[in-house]
Write an enzyme that holds these catalytic residues in place. Structure first.
Site, mmCIF file in Angstrom:
data_model
loop_
_atom_site.group_PDB
_atom_site.id
_atom_site.type_symbol
_atom_site.label_atom_id
_atom_site.label_comp_id
_atom_site.label_asym_id
_atom_site.label_seq_id
_atom_site.Cartn_x
_atom_site.Cartn_y
_atom_site.Cartn_z
ATOM 1 N N GLN A 78 22.919 -61.196 -30.990
ATOM 2 C CA GLN A 78 23.436 -60.465 -29.833
ATOM 3 C C GLN A 78 22.750 -59.107 -29.727
ATOM 4 O O GLN A 78 23.208 -58.108 -30.274
ATOM 5 C CB GLN A 78 24.951 -60.283 -29.947
ATOM 6 C CG GLN A 78 25.518 -59.532 -28.780
ATOM 7 C CD GLN A 78 26.847 -60.059 -28.329
ATOM 8 O OE1 GLN A 78 27.449 -60.891 -28.960
ATOM 9 N NE2 GLN A 78 27.303 -59.546 -27.211
ATOM 10 N N PHE A 79 21.645 -59.079 -28.980
ATOM 11 C CA PHE A 79 20.869 -57.852 -28.840
ATOM 12 C C PHE A 79 21.656 -56.760 -28.122
ATOM 13 O O PHE A 79 21.371 -55.579 -28.279
ATOM 14 C CB PHE A 79 19.532 -58.118 -28.131
ATOM 15 C CG PHE A 79 19.645 -58.384 -26.661
ATOM 16 C CD1 PHE A 79 19.500 -57.356 -25.748
ATOM 17 C CD2 PHE A 79 19.904 -59.666 -26.187
ATOM 18 C CE1 PHE A 79 19.600 -57.601 -24.390
ATOM 19 C CE2 PHE A 79 19.999 -59.915 -24.835
ATOM 20 C CZ PHE A 79 19.858 -58.881 -23.927
ATOM 21 N N THR A 80 22.679 -57.124 -27.353
ATOM 22 C CA THR A 80 23.431 -56.122 -26.591
ATOM 23 C C THR A 80 24.238 -55.182 -27.486
ATOM 24 O O THR A 80 24.701 -54.140 -27.014
ATOM 25 C CB THR A 80 24.371 -56.787 -25.563
ATOM 26 O OG1 THR A 80 25.301 -57.627 -26.246
ATOM 27 C CG2 THR A 80 23.582 -57.602 -24.551
#
Length: 150
Positions: A78-80
């Site tokens: 989850q890069f966010t």
């Protein structure tokens, strides 16, 4: 590296309506990788995920970890988690680029699988638009971040 760890009674990942992975009782771990992360960070996070005491033993709370209970873990990239607000818009310049991030995430999965029962470690589909169904138990959610290099 960041990990948003949730104690769950069940969790699953689907992509385009197809089930990719699912677990029963255990942990759902959302993993964010910053552009500064190294293998040292993934070793720290994997060790903490496996040893964090989020479960009871029938008498005492917060006394057992996921390995002692022989439970499952669902890991999802989850890069966010490294997004920052610029006005009302998210900016992801602190996230590692996709190619490098995928390599480090795969190493993270290898590390956690080699330290525990690999059959109990599931993951999503890196880079895909995933639908994640999390049935939080408690609710118990803990945010973990690897120490910054000095």
């Amino acid at each position: 590296m960041k990990a948003l760890i949730q104690r769950v009674t069940a969790a699953s990942v689907t992509v385009d309506g197809e089930l990719i992975s699912s677990i029963g009782r255990g942990l759902c771990v959302l993993v964010g990788i910053s552009r500064y992360d190294t293998e040292k960070d993934l070793e720290y996070i994997s060790r903490k995920v496996l040893n964090l005491r989020l479960f009871d033993d029938g008498e005492k709370r917060w006394i057992k970890n996921v390995t002692e209970k022989n439970l499952e873990i669902l890991c999802i990239s989850q890069f966010t988690l490294y997004g920052v607000l610029k006005g009302n818009k998210l900016d992801f310049h602190n996230s590692m680029a996709a190619d490098s991030s995928k390599q480090l995430y795969e190493k993270f999965l290898h590390q956690i699988r080699s330290s525990y029962n690999p059959e109990l470690i599931k993951d999503g589909l890196f880079g895909a638009n995933m639908q994640v169904n999390i049935q939080n138990d408690g609710p118990v959610t803990y945010q973990l971040e690897s120490p910054q290099a000095k």
